[in-house]
Design an enzyme around this catalytic site. Structure first.
Site, short mmCIF file in Angstrom:
data_model
loop_
_atom_site.label_atom_id
_atom_site.label_comp_id
_atom_site.label_asym_id
_atom_site.label_seq_id
_atom_site.Cartn_x
_atom_site.Cartn_y
_atom_site.Cartn_z
N LYS A 86 52.98 40.87 27.50
CA LYS A 86 53.93 40.56 28.59
C LYS A 86 53.97 39.06 28.89
O LYS A 86 55.03 38.48 29.01
CB LYS A 86 53.49 41.32 29.87
CG LYS A 86 54.11 40.80 31.14
CD LYS A 86 53.55 41.46 32.38
CE LYS A 86 52.27 40.89 32.91
NZ LYS A 86 52.37 39.75 33.84
N ASN A 87 52.78 38.45 29.01
CA ASN A 87 52.75 37.05 29.42
C ASN A 87 53.21 36.09 28.34
O ASN A 87 53.43 34.91 28.59
CB ASN A 87 51.35 36.67 29.92
CG ASN A 87 51.06 37.28 31.28
OD1 ASN A 87 51.96 37.84 31.91
ND2 ASN A 87 49.82 37.21 31.73
N CYS A 133 51.17 35.56 47.04
CA CYS A 133 50.66 36.46 46.00
C CYS A 133 49.29 36.95 46.43
O CYS A 133 48.50 36.18 47.00
CB CYS A 133 50.55 35.68 44.70
SG CYS A 133 49.89 36.64 43.36
N ARG A 144 49.25 30.32 44.82
CA ARG A 144 49.74 30.03 43.46
C ARG A 144 50.83 28.97 43.57
O ARG A 144 52.02 29.26 43.43
CB ARG A 144 50.23 31.31 42.79
CG ARG A 144 49.09 32.30 42.61
CD ARG A 144 49.50 33.53 41.88
NE ARG A 144 49.78 33.29 40.49
CZ ARG A 144 50.21 34.23 39.65
NH1 ARG A 144 50.37 35.47 40.09
NH2 ARG A 144 50.45 33.97 38.39
N ASP A 203 42.38 37.36 33.77
CA ASP A 203 43.12 38.63 33.75
C ASP A 203 42.25 39.81 33.28
O ASP A 203 42.72 40.95 33.27
CB ASP A 203 44.37 38.50 32.87
CG ASP A 203 45.42 37.60 33.50
OD1 ASP A 203 45.32 37.33 34.71
OD2 ASP A 203 46.34 37.16 32.78
N ARG A 214 53.98 47.12 35.86
CA ARG A 214 54.47 45.76 35.60
C ARG A 214 53.90 45.22 34.30
O ARG A 214 54.52 44.34 33.69
CB ARG A 214 54.04 44.82 36.73
CG ARG A 214 54.82 44.98 38.00
CD ARG A 214 54.47 43.87 38.97
NE ARG A 214 54.25 42.64 38.23
CZ ARG A 214 53.28 41.77 38.47
NH1 ARG A 214 52.44 41.96 39.46
NH2 ARG A 214 53.16 40.68 37.75
N1 EPU Z 1 47.95 25.81 39.86
C1 EPU Z 1 48.15 24.72 40.66
N2 EPU Z 1 49.41 24.14 40.65
C2 EPU Z 1 50.42 24.62 39.86
C3 EPU Z 1 50.18 25.73 39.03
C4 EPU Z 1 48.93 26.31 39.05
O1 EPU Z 1 47.27 24.27 41.36
O2 EPU Z 1 51.52 24.04 39.90
C5 EPU Z 1 46.65 26.50 39.88
C6 EPU Z 1 46.79 27.95 40.33
O3 EPU Z 1 46.75 28.06 41.72
C7 EPU Z 1 45.62 28.61 39.65
C8 EPU Z 1 45.50 27.86 38.35
O4 EPU Z 1 46.15 26.60 38.59
O5 EPU Z 1 44.45 28.39 40.39
C9 EPU Z 1 46.11 28.58 37.16
O6 EPU Z 1 47.46 28.88 37.40
P1 EPU Z 1 48.52 28.99 36.22
O7 EPU Z 1 49.71 28.18 36.58
O8 EPU Z 1 47.86 28.70 34.91
O9 EPU Z 1 48.91 30.52 36.27
P2 EPU Z 1 50.32 31.11 35.98
O10 EPU Z 1 50.95 30.37 34.88
O11 EPU Z 1 51.07 31.25 37.26
C10 EPU Z 1 49.59 32.82 34.14
C11 EPU Z 1 49.68 34.31 33.96
C12 EPU Z 1 48.69 34.97 34.91
C13 EPU Z 1 47.29 34.46 34.58
C14 EPU Z 1 47.26 32.93 34.69
C15 EPU Z 1 45.94 32.32 34.29
C16 EPU Z 1 51.94 34.68 33.29
C17 EPU Z 1 53.28 35.22 33.61
N3 EPU Z 1 51.02 34.75 34.24
O12 EPU Z 1 49.96 32.57 35.50
O13 EPU Z 1 48.74 36.37 34.64
O14 EPU Z 1 46.36 35.01 35.45
O15 EPU Z 1 48.29 32.36 33.84
O16 EPU Z 1 45.62 32.65 32.99
O17 EPU Z 1 51.72 34.23 32.18
C18 EPU Z 1 48.57 38.66 35.12
O18 EPU Z 1 49.08 38.89 34.02
O19 EPU Z 1 48.06 39.56 35.82
C19 EPU Z 1 48.57 37.29 35.64
C20 EPU Z 1 48.39 37.00 36.93
#
Ligand code: EPU
Length: 433
Positions: free
Chosen positions: A22-23, A117, A122, A310, A402
């Site tokens: 999915k991701n 969230c 996030r 995850d 999801r």
């Molecule tokens: N962060 C910031 N600023 C930003 C973005 C992120 O401080 O602008 C912080 C976040 O708060 C968090 C960390 O950096 O503490 C990691 O966030 P990241 O942006 O890497 O997460 P994401 O891209 O929103 C994806 C996956 C998540 C997975 C995370 C970490 C997708 C759609 N989602 O989220 O998947 O946990 O990377 O590996 O790819 C799940 O599938 O259940 C899920 C939550």
């Protein structure tokens, strides 16, 4: 609302194949905005989040349909649409993945600011900073991120490191915008997750010029245009890890097929240290053999190639029946512990101290009604229910829907006694099988 009723204590046995990730699929589908011509995606799981992304693409003038052979075909039909509305974005945070492709191809984006969230804050500041570093003007007003890329210069350095490591979808966004920006962009502290690698490979298949794929430094040379192509999504390492956990938790004998073990080094090392026997019967298969109680262990979640956040909830569930005390520290989302209180209701001894959970292994868990409000926490409760004594009802399974394709069918085929029911709609029936 659907729920799962699970009669626990049956060791899982047999073979199961994981679905596409999915991701990985979400940013790939979003990146089809960049293509001149149709794209065909193979292996995209049929999930609620994927259907949401297809609806968002529809709003953005991209026709997206699942064909009879299971592939998803996308084609841009109206390149003037740039608004991803609140009504859709609020249902899925990953909707933010359309920001970079819109900016790259259409030089304009209006994306509803993603809301709160349950797994903790996030923010998207790194995404927005990355877009600004590419030369876009970005404002947040009326609940929307409005980005103007008419002056996109590219050709600079973009740093994507944050307090908890690099951002995964932020890297996808900046990469997707940079491939059609002028000059050479250097992305530093890029996320190295296999899902980001998959996106980079897809962009290259469309004609993008990217070097350093899989490393924290990506060199992107902007090109004039990208073409559509056919692409197969990688398999889901998180689903694979969840199934391995379920097998170990029930002391089962399960072969998980369709996996890329090379993307699962950390979870496999953790299982080995817990004394769980995992063999590799084929290139793309992993087999868990029955063993005794797992050994206690300390786990720390980290950006890839570290242990994935995850899988934290599912592995904590396994450690809840280990022969001793474990520590589980969450370094990506320090508040991602909503499963603890539900596991406690099942008899687990877990105490939270800041970003760490102290898990005192118990002999067994006991079934009861539980509820979780996040995808991976719900998956962990299903794993717990499969091994628990008695009946577990996992409420609100729409969270699992999801991210896990036909999970009750897959588990049922391994011998699990799991049934989906909707208490408001149907009377209780017999448990499968
Ligand atoms: N962060 C910031 N600023 C930003 C973005 C992120 O401080 O602008 C912080 C976040 O708060 C968090 C960390 O950096 O503490 C990691 O966030 P990241 O942006 O890497 O997460 P994401 O891209 O929103 C994806 C996956 C998540 C997975 C995370 C970490 C997708 C759609 N989602 O989220 O998947 O946990 O990377 O590996 O790819 C799940 O599938 O259940 C899920 C939550």
């Amino acid at each position: 609302m659907d729920q799962f009723v699970i009669e626990g204590g049956v060791p899982l046995r047999g073979e199961v194949t994981v679905s596409g990730a999915k991701n990985a699929a979400l940013p790939l589908l979003a990146a089809s905005i960049l293509a001149d011509g149709p794209c065909h995606f193979e292996g995209v799981p049929d999930l609620r989040d994927i259907r949401t992304m297809m609806r968002i693409l529809g709003e953005l003038g991209v026709e997206a349909e699942r064909l009879e052979d299971g592939t998803i075909r996308t084609e841009v039909t109206d390149p003037d649409r740039v608004r991803a509305p609140y009504e859709l974005v609020k249902t899925m945070r990953a909707s933010i993945c359309v920001l970079g492709p819109l900016l790259g191809r259409r030089r304009r984006a209006e994306v509803s600011f993603p809301g709160g969230c349950v797994i903790g804050p996030r923010p998207v500041d790194l995404h927005l900073g990355g877009m600004r570093a590419l030369g876009a003007r970005v404002e947040v007003a009326d609940g929307y991120i409005a980005a103007d890329g008419s002056g996109l210069t590219g050709g600079g350095d973009v740093y994507l490191g944050g307090p908890f490591g690099p951002t995964v979808t932020g890297t996808a966004n900046v990469l997707s915008a940079a491939v059609l920006s002028p000059g050479t962009t250097v992305i530093q502290s890029a996320a190295c997750e296999p899902e980001v690698v998959d996106l980079a490979r897809f962009l290259v298949a469309m004609g993008a010029k990217i070097e350093g794929i899989g490393s924290p430094t990506l060199h992107v040379r902007g090109v004039e245009r990208l073409t559509g192509c056919r692409y197969r999504v990688i398999s889901d390492r998180i689903e694979a890890g969840t199934l391995l956990c379920a097998a170990a938790m029930t002391e089962g004998d399960v072969t998980v097929r369709g996996v890329d073990p090379g993307t699962m080094t950390a979870p496999l090392a953790v299982l080995a240290r817990m004394g769980v026997s995992v063999e590799r019967p084929d290139e793309d298969a992993l087999r868990v053999r029955p063993g005794g109680r797992p050994k206690p262990l300390d786990i720390v979640t980290l950006p890839y190639p570290g242990f994935p956040t995850d899988l934290q909830a599912q592995f904590m569930t396994l450690l809840s029946v280990a022969a001793g005390n474990s520590f589980v520290t969450e370094k990506i989302y320090p508040e991602r512990f909503i499963h603890i209180s539900e596991l406690q209701r099942m008899g687990a001894h877990i105490r939270k101290e800041g970003p760490t959970a102290i898990v005192q292994g118990v002999d067994h868990l006991s079934g009861c009604p539980v509820m979780a409000s996040d995808l991976r926490a719900s998956a962990a409760l299903v794993v717990a229910g499969l091994a628990a004594r008695g009946t577990t009802t996992v409420e609100r399974v729409y969270h699992i829907d999801r991210g896990y394709e036909r999970i009750e069918e897959k588990l049922g085929a391994l011998g699990a006694r799991i049934r989906r029911e909707n208490p408001a709609r149907e009377p209780a029936g017999a448990l499968s099988p």
